[in-house]
Write a protein that holds these residues in place. Structure first.
Motif, mmCIF file in Angstrom:
data_model
loop_
_atom_site.group_PDB
_atom_site.id
_atom_site.type_symbol
_atom_site.label_atom_id
_atom_site.label_comp_id
_atom_site.label_asym_id
_atom_site.label_seq_id
_atom_site.Cartn_x
_atom_site.Cartn_y
_atom_site.Cartn_z
ATOM 1 N N ASP A 113 37.162 -54.692 36.160
ATOM 2 C CA ASP A 113 38.489 -54.860 35.561
ATOM 3 C C ASP A 113 38.363 -55.331 34.121
ATOM 4 N N THR A 114 37.467 -56.284 33.877
ATOM 5 C CA THR A 114 37.247 -56.797 32.523
ATOM 6 C C THR A 114 36.718 -55.695 31.609
ATOM 7 N N MET A 115 35.797 -54.903 32.125
ATOM 8 C CA MET A 115 35.259 -53.797 31.325
ATOM 9 C C MET A 115 36.358 -52.793 30.972
ATOM 10 N N ARG A 116 37.162 -52.421 31.959
ATOM 11 C CA ARG A 116 38.248 -51.464 31.696
ATOM 12 C C ARG A 116 39.251 -52.036 30.694
ATOM 13 N N ALA A 117 39.551 -53.323 30.810
ATOM 14 C CA ALA A 117 40.498 -53.962 29.892
ATOM 15 C C ALA A 117 39.978 -53.968 28.459
ATOM 16 N N SER A 118 38.663 -53.950 28.292
ATOM 17 C CA SER A 118 38.089 -53.946 26.946
ATOM 18 C C SER A 118 37.857 -52.525 26.434
#
Length: 147
Positions: A113-118
């Motif tokens: 999720d963090t990767m996609r958000a970035s």
């Protein structure tokens, strides 16, 4: 034992396996979704439509689940909640979530999720394979045999 199905994203082939198992074992099976679903006429199979919105079906499952029930979901946070309540969680791909593996699955989910958000493109899940279907059916049979 009841089987609760987070049915919004549950593949049709998995629902078919669940319908046959519900009739064969006489286990109450409830599918929850925010859109209408067709379920076969059966005293063991029921559909419950919930309102649209983020996690509405998940929250309804958490309200209704009891220790010893089975929840079919690919939603990792929902699996974590029902495991905490004493239920069993099984993904449509045949992955059995347990108190021993759910925290690491939550960590991986949060990481992606963090990767996609970035802005990183992580891709989606692979198509449901025959081995996924078989793993699901095998785990389901094993769980139902123990009840």
């Amino acid at each position: 034992m009841n089987i609760w199905v987070d049915a919004d994203a549950c593949p049709s082939v998995i629902k078919s396996i669940l319908f046959k198992a519900a009739d064969r074992t006489k286990v109450n099976t409830v599918l929850l979704a925010n859109h209408p679903l067709n379920v076969p006429p059966s005293p063991n199979i029921r559909f419950m439509q919930v309102s649209s919105g983020f996690d509405v079906a998940d929250n309804e499952i958490v309200k209704r689940v009891s220790a010893g029930d089975l929840v079919i979901t690919q939603d990792i946070p929902l699996a974590d909640e029902v495991i905490t309540l004493g239920a069993t969680a099984l993904s449509p791909r045949g992955e059995l979530f347990t108190k021993h593996n759910i925290k690491s699955r939550l960590n991986m989910r949060d990481f992606y999720d963090t990767m996609r958000a970035s802005g990183v493109q992580t891709g989606g899940p692979a198509a449901l394979s025959q081995s996924d279907r078989q793993a699901f059916a095998n785990h389901l049979d094993s769980i139902l045999a123990k009840r």
